[in-house]
Design a protein around this motif. Structure first.
Motif, PDB file in Angstrom:
ATOM      1  N   TYR C 248      14.910  10.152-132.927  1.00  0.00           N
ATOM      2  CA  TYR C 248      15.078  11.584-133.168  1.00  0.00           C
ATOM      3  C   TYR C 248      14.909  11.902-134.650  1.00  0.00           C
ATOM      4  CZ  TYR C 248      17.295  16.115-133.819  1.00  0.00           C
ATOM      5  OH  TYR C 248      17.552  17.408-134.191  1.00  0.00           O
ATOM      6  N   ALA C 251      11.399  11.932-135.479  1.00  0.00           N
ATOM      7  CA  ALA C 251      10.745  13.151-134.993  1.00  0.00           C
ATOM      8  C   ALA C 251      11.062  14.321-135.919  1.00  0.00           C
ATOM      9  CB  ALA C 251      11.194  13.459-133.569  1.00  0.00           C
ATOM     10  N   LEU C 252      12.313  14.367-136.409  1.00  0.00           N
ATOM     11  CA  LEU C 252      12.698  15.400-137.373  1.00  0.00           C
ATOM     12  C   LEU C 252      11.837  15.300-138.620  1.00  0.00           C
ATOM     13  CD1 LEU C 252      16.596  15.593-137.722  1.00  0.00           C
ATOM     14  CD2 LEU C 252      15.053  17.392-137.001  1.00  0.00           C
ATOM     15  N   GLY C 255       8.567  16.605-138.147  1.00  0.00           N
ATOM     16  CA  GLY C 255       8.570  18.050-137.908  1.00  0.00           C
ATOM     17  C   GLY C 255       8.623  18.858-139.198  1.00  0.00           C
ATOM     18  N   PHE C 261       4.354  18.629-139.756  1.00  0.00           N
ATOM     19  CA  PHE C 261       4.691  19.768-138.924  1.00  0.00           C
ATOM     20  C   PHE C 261       4.408  19.483-137.458  1.00  0.00           C
ATOM     21  CE2 PHE C 261       4.383  24.616-138.463  1.00  0.00           C
ATOM     22  CZ  PHE C 261       5.734  24.760-138.664  1.00  0.00           C
ATOM     23  N   GLN C 262       4.622  18.205-137.058  1.00  0.00           N
ATOM     24  CA  GLN C 262       4.369  17.865-135.663  1.00  0.00           C
ATOM     25  C   GLN C 262       5.617  18.091-134.836  1.00  0.00           C
ATOM     26  OE1 GLN C 262       3.073  13.792-135.261  1.00  0.00           O
ATOM     27  NE2 GLN C 262       1.859  14.045-137.116  1.00  0.00           N
ATOM     28  N   ALA C 263       5.416  18.593-133.623  1.00  0.00           N
ATOM     29  CA  ALA C 263       6.552  18.884-132.779  1.00  0.00           C
ATOM     30  C   ALA C 263       6.684  17.850-131.683  1.00  0.00           C
ATOM     31  CB  ALA C 263       6.383  20.265-132.163  1.00  0.00           C
ATOM     32  N   ALA C 264       7.872  17.254-131.571  1.00  0.00           N
ATOM     33  CA  ALA C 264       8.150  16.428-130.400  1.00  0.00           C
ATOM     34  C   ALA C 264       8.420  17.374-129.236  1.00  0.00           C
ATOM     35  CB  ALA C 264       9.359  15.550-130.663  1.00  0.00           C
ATOM     36  N   ALA C 265       8.096  16.952-128.019  1.00  0.00           N
ATOM     37  CA  ALA C 265       8.276  17.836-126.871  1.00  0.00           C
ATOM     38  C   ALA C 265       9.755  17.892-126.483  1.00  0.00           C
ATOM     39  CB  ALA C 265       7.447  17.331-125.694  1.00  0.00           C
ATOM     40  N   GLY C 266      10.085  18.884-125.668  1.00  0.00           N
ATOM     41  CA  GLY C 266      11.427  18.962-125.096  1.00  0.00           C
ATOM     42  C   GLY C 266      12.385  19.780-125.931  1.00  0.00           C
ATOM     43  N   ALA C 267      13.591  19.935-125.396  1.00  0.00           N
ATOM     44  CA  ALA C 267      14.601  20.724-126.086  1.00  0.00           C
ATOM     45  C   ALA C 267      15.908  19.960-126.100  1.00  0.00           C
ATOM     46  CB  ALA C 267      14.788  22.069-125.391  1.00  0.00           C
ATOM     47  N   GLN C 268      16.750  20.328-127.055  1.00  0.00           N
ATOM     48  CA  GLN C 268      18.042  19.667-127.182  1.00  0.00           C
ATOM     49  C   GLN C 268      18.928  20.025-125.989  1.00  0.00           C
ATOM     50  OE1 GLN C 268      21.606  19.709-130.452  1.00  0.00           O
ATOM     51  NE2 GLN C 268      19.532  19.798-131.169  1.00  0.00           N
ATOM     52  N   TYR C 280      19.430  11.480-126.443  1.00  0.00           N
ATOM     53  CA  TYR C 280      18.022  11.719-126.767  1.00  0.00           C
ATOM     54  C   TYR C 280      17.087  11.097-125.732  1.00  0.00           C
ATOM     55  CZ  TYR C 280      13.949  12.524-129.723  1.00  0.00           C
ATOM     56  OH  TYR C 280      12.762  12.971-130.211  1.00  0.00           O
ATOM     57  N   ARG C 283      13.961  12.783-124.134  1.00  0.00           N
ATOM     58  CA  ARG C 283      12.819  13.120-124.984  1.00  0.00           C
ATOM     59  C   ARG C 283      12.233  11.890-125.665  1.00  0.00           C
ATOM     60  NH1 ARG C 283      14.963  17.884-128.833  1.00  0.00           N
ATOM     61  NH2 ARG C 283      12.763  18.236-129.227  1.00  0.00           N
TER      62      ARG C 283
END
Lengths: 199, 277, 311
Positions: C248, C251-252, C255, C261-268, C280, C283
């Motif tokens: 995670y 991924a932060l 991001g 500025f890449q986005a990992a998929a999914g939501a918290q 986690y 995701r």
């Protein structure tokens, strides 16, 4: 299509402090404009005036040469607010919130990562990031021409921020929308905008 | 992660209480309506009896059964309360919510609220009741016209706040009319308030009804009203007939308290902010 | 920076906080907001807990200060200077040795002038002088003393709250979201005030959603996600993705606007749909069967991580 503001001045009647003083700006369709300004400058107020939530004391806001007050019904200039939890009615289910937008396509929901299960929930049962996705989807219905994003990712984590902006940039390009992004983060604005203004 | 919690459940307890109280109030209302004739029956062979098994509340100087009289009186009070609370709440809702129609209307309505609130309740009530000719309708009109103010104020504040809220402003920009906003945004907030307000009006209405009847400006002495019973008992208290005032008075207080519990429980269940208490 | 003492100033071990709530009439549920959270703050150290809004991190501050609402219950241990932080001890220390700089200006007393609040009612010459100094230190002029909270701007109110906190010469400062709504320069300035407090020997626990800002000032970063901490890293670890220990956090890192500025998929996950095992896991690109069981918080490369893998 062009959104322009001419010589806008604004002050809150209470204390007579002038928040905006003689500001002019323009934004064209397909353009991504970043706005940076120190706090207390009245960026939110400026967005509210552009979207027609507030009337300026002086000056006018024109879209395609016509005052924005002449656009009745669905407003082609839509603003996304900074605080999603204040922008949705706590007693409405998310599916109802979404229905307020005008015919929002499924593509938009998928692009923003809105899950089916969330639609059955009330705002209090979703996190700020999830709510903000709904608030964005809501204003991406038919008829939106300009988007004003007022610090929309300031309270979100970096991953959610990049998810949301990644989608918004695609959508803006695809539909040739005009975008005004307000943020305190220079790095973010440099990433997403084609032009910057500093006030 | 969610676990079902065991142990003392305050809300379940309150809901049970409210359920029992509603049943009790309905029972009193129904029983009183049936006994209306019986409450007036005099029997001089059993006058001035202290409470006993046959007459749990005793009898009065005309040999009337005080239990039946009390229940009948309360039944009348509850029915009157229902009538006046509904009318009052209606007036309050119209006047309160009309505040959103603009500054001018709001000003007039605010003035009316302040005007009625500014005069002492009891005084205005007596005046109206007297003007209408006392009796059932005197009391009903009097209470209906005086009890809407606090509810109107509450709804006014809430409606104005909703009108200014960002989500209503956003709905307007999304092209929604005031009809939609009233139905979707305002009603879910205001209806629970209105319901709770109506239930909490009951105790006020009942106490004021008893009050002005006690003072002689309300229901006529022939009617089996709780106020009549209490004012009559005054003359007999000196002679040691305590039961004439004690039981009717205590039961009146109990009814008022039951309405309070019901109202507050409903308020707690309907208010999402109180989800924890 | 090395930890200066062996016993940390504040140690939170396996803290869990849950709320009891009613749903649908009378069904009563217990919802866990914080699960198995551990962290330490040493004297002279600034530790930032970073998580997105709504992830429950403010509760950590309230939990340590003993200010949880009555329907909340907590388990775990909180130690202050090596001794358990009991309610009795808290009563003596709160507002003196341990201070909270709260989130909003609404925590200021609206009926007292700024000066009175900073002085806490004292009127003697000495405390007046101290108050003057404290306010001056944060760039607030003499005229601020006679202002009421509603006359202050958001940034000023925040500085007043900081001044009021410093005035008490605390050993431990807990700052809950001190920068929202401030533009970058102002936010940096606010954080530098906390940094100064740490330099002077106090322990500072900063709770924020803004990782980029936290990296500018804090010594260590505790990454908070869905009610628990996934990683504890040194601020310097964030210069290179390979030094970070949890998927995670990585991924932060990716991001951030400056790192791709890449986005990992999914939501918290939130509220009632927290997974039983690793939060986690849904995701995570490296998820395995064992991730569905609770994952211990373990040491790795000078930091700590809640993950089975050594990445």
């Amino acid at each position: 299509m062009r959104l322009e503001a001419n010589n806008i001045s604004f002050q809150y009647s209470r204390d007579g402090r002038k928040i905006l003083n003689n500001i002019s700006f323009h934004l064209d369709s397909g353009e991504r404009l970043g706005l940076m300004a120190p706090s207390g400058f009245g960026k939110t107020t400026f967005c509210k005036i552009l979207a027609g939530y507030e009337k300026p004391d002086e000056g006018q806001v024109l879209m395609d040469g016509k005052p924005i007050a002449s656009y009745k019904g669905y407003c082609p200039i839509q603003m996304i607010w900074q605080h999603p939890e204040l922008s949705v009615n706590p007693r409405l289910k998310m599916s109802e919130v979404l229905k307020e937008g005008r015919r929002v396509e499924q593509r938009v929901l998928d692009g923003l990562g809105i899950e089916k299960d969330w639609l059955r929930r009330y705002p209090g049962e979703l996190s700020g990031g999830e709510l903000q996705r709904f608030c964005i989807a809501r204003v991406l219905g038919e008829g939106t021409r300009f988007l004003l994003a007022d610090e929309i990712s300031a309270m979100l984590d970096l991953i959610t921020q990049s998810q949301i902006w990644g989608f918004l940039l695609e959508e803006v390009k695809r539909r040739n929308l005009g975008l005004l992004a307000v943020s305190h983060s220079k790095e973010l604005l440099e990433r997403i905008c084609s032009r910057m203004i500093y006030l | 992660m969610i676990r079902q919690k065991k142990g003392w459940n305050q809300r379940l307890f309150l809901l049970c209480c409210a359920g029992i109280f509603i049943a009790a109030l309905l029972g009193i209302t129904a029983a009183g309506a049936m006994w209306e004739e019986k409450a007036l029956q005099t029997d001089f062979s059993r006058k001035n009896m202290a409470p006993c098994i046959q007459y749990p509340f005793g009898t009065d100087w005309m040999g009337r059964d005080m239990f039946i009289r009390t229940i009948t009186g309360l039944s009348l009070s509850i029915r009157l309360g229902l009538f006046t609370a509904v009318i009052s709440a209606g007036i309050g809702a119209v006047i309160g919510v009309s505040a959103i129609m603009g500054k001018w209307v709001d000003g007039v309505m605010g003035c009316m609220i302040d005007l009625v609130m500014g005069i002492p309740h009891m005084l205005l009530l007596i005046l109206i009741s007297f003007a209408v000719g006392r009796g059932f309708w005197g009391v009903a009109v009097g209470i209906s016209l005086t009890h809407w103010t606090s509810l109107a104020r509450l709804l006014r504040a809430e409606a104005l706040q909703l009108k200014e809220s960002p989500y209503v402003a956003i709905a307007r920009k999304l092209g929604k009319g005031w009809g939609y906003i009233a139905g979707k945004h305002m009603a879910p907030h205001l209806l629970p308030q209105l319901l709770v307000g109506t239930v909490l009006l009951f105790p006020h209405a009942i106490l004021h009804e008893a009050g002005i009847t006690f003072l002689g400006f309300g229901l006529s002495p022939e009617q089996p009203a709780i106020g009549v019973i209490l004012s009559e008992s005054m003359g007999h208290l000196m002679m040691g007939r305590w039961w004439l005032a004690l039981f009717p008075g205590a039961l009146l207080a109990a009814v008022v308290m039951m309405f309070h519990v019901i109202g507050n429980t409903v308020a707690g269940v309907l208010n999402p902010k109180q989800a924890h208490s | 920076m090395e930890q200066k003492e062996k016993t940390p100033l504040l140690a939170v071990r396996h803290l869990s906080i849950s709320f009891t709530q009613y749903k649908r009439w009378w069904r009563r549920e217990e919802q866990q907001a914080i699960r198995d959270l551990s962290l330490e703050v040493g004297a002279g150290e600034m530790v930032a807990v970073v998580g997105s809004s709504g992830s429950g991190k403010s509760l950590l501050a309230h939990g340590v200060m003993g200010l949880l609402p009555y329907n909340a219950s907590w388990e775990g241990d909180i130690f202050y200077k090596g001794e358990p932080l009991t309610e009795e001890r808290l009563k003596k220390l709160r507002g003196r040795e341990i201070v909270l700089v709260p989130q909003g200006a609404s925590y200021l007393n609206p009926l007292m002038t700024t000066g009175e609040q900073v002085r806490q009612g004292a009127r003697d010459r000495e405390s007046r002088r101290q108050c003057r100094e404290a306010l001056e230190r944060y760039g607030l002029g003499e005229e601020t003393e006679s202002l009421y909270p509603f006359q202050l701007s958001g940034g000023m109110a925040r500085r007043v709250m900081i001044a009021a906190a410093v005035q008490r010469k605390p050993c431990l400062v807990i700052a809950d979201e001190p920068t929202p709504g401030l533009h970058l320069e102002a936010a940096k300035r606010v954080l530098s005030h906390f940094r100064e407090m740490a330099e002077e020997g106090a322990g500072v626990l900063l709770i924020t959603h803004d990782l980029e800002l936290a990296l500018l000032t804090a010594d260590r970063i505790v990454v908070f996600y869905a009610g628990t901490n996934l990683e504890e890293a040194w601020a310097g670890d964030f210069t290179q993705e390979e030094q970070l220990r949890h998927p995670y956090t990585r991924a932060l890192f990716r991001g951030m606007p400056k790192n791709g500025f890449q986005a990992a998929a999914g939501a918290q996950p939130y509220g009632d749909n927290l997974p039983e095992g690793c939060v986690y896991e849904p995701r995570c690109p490296w998820r395995q069967e064992q991730c569905r069981q609770p994952v211990p918080y373990r040491q790795l490369r000078g930091g700590r991580v809640r993950c089975w893998r050594d990445i």
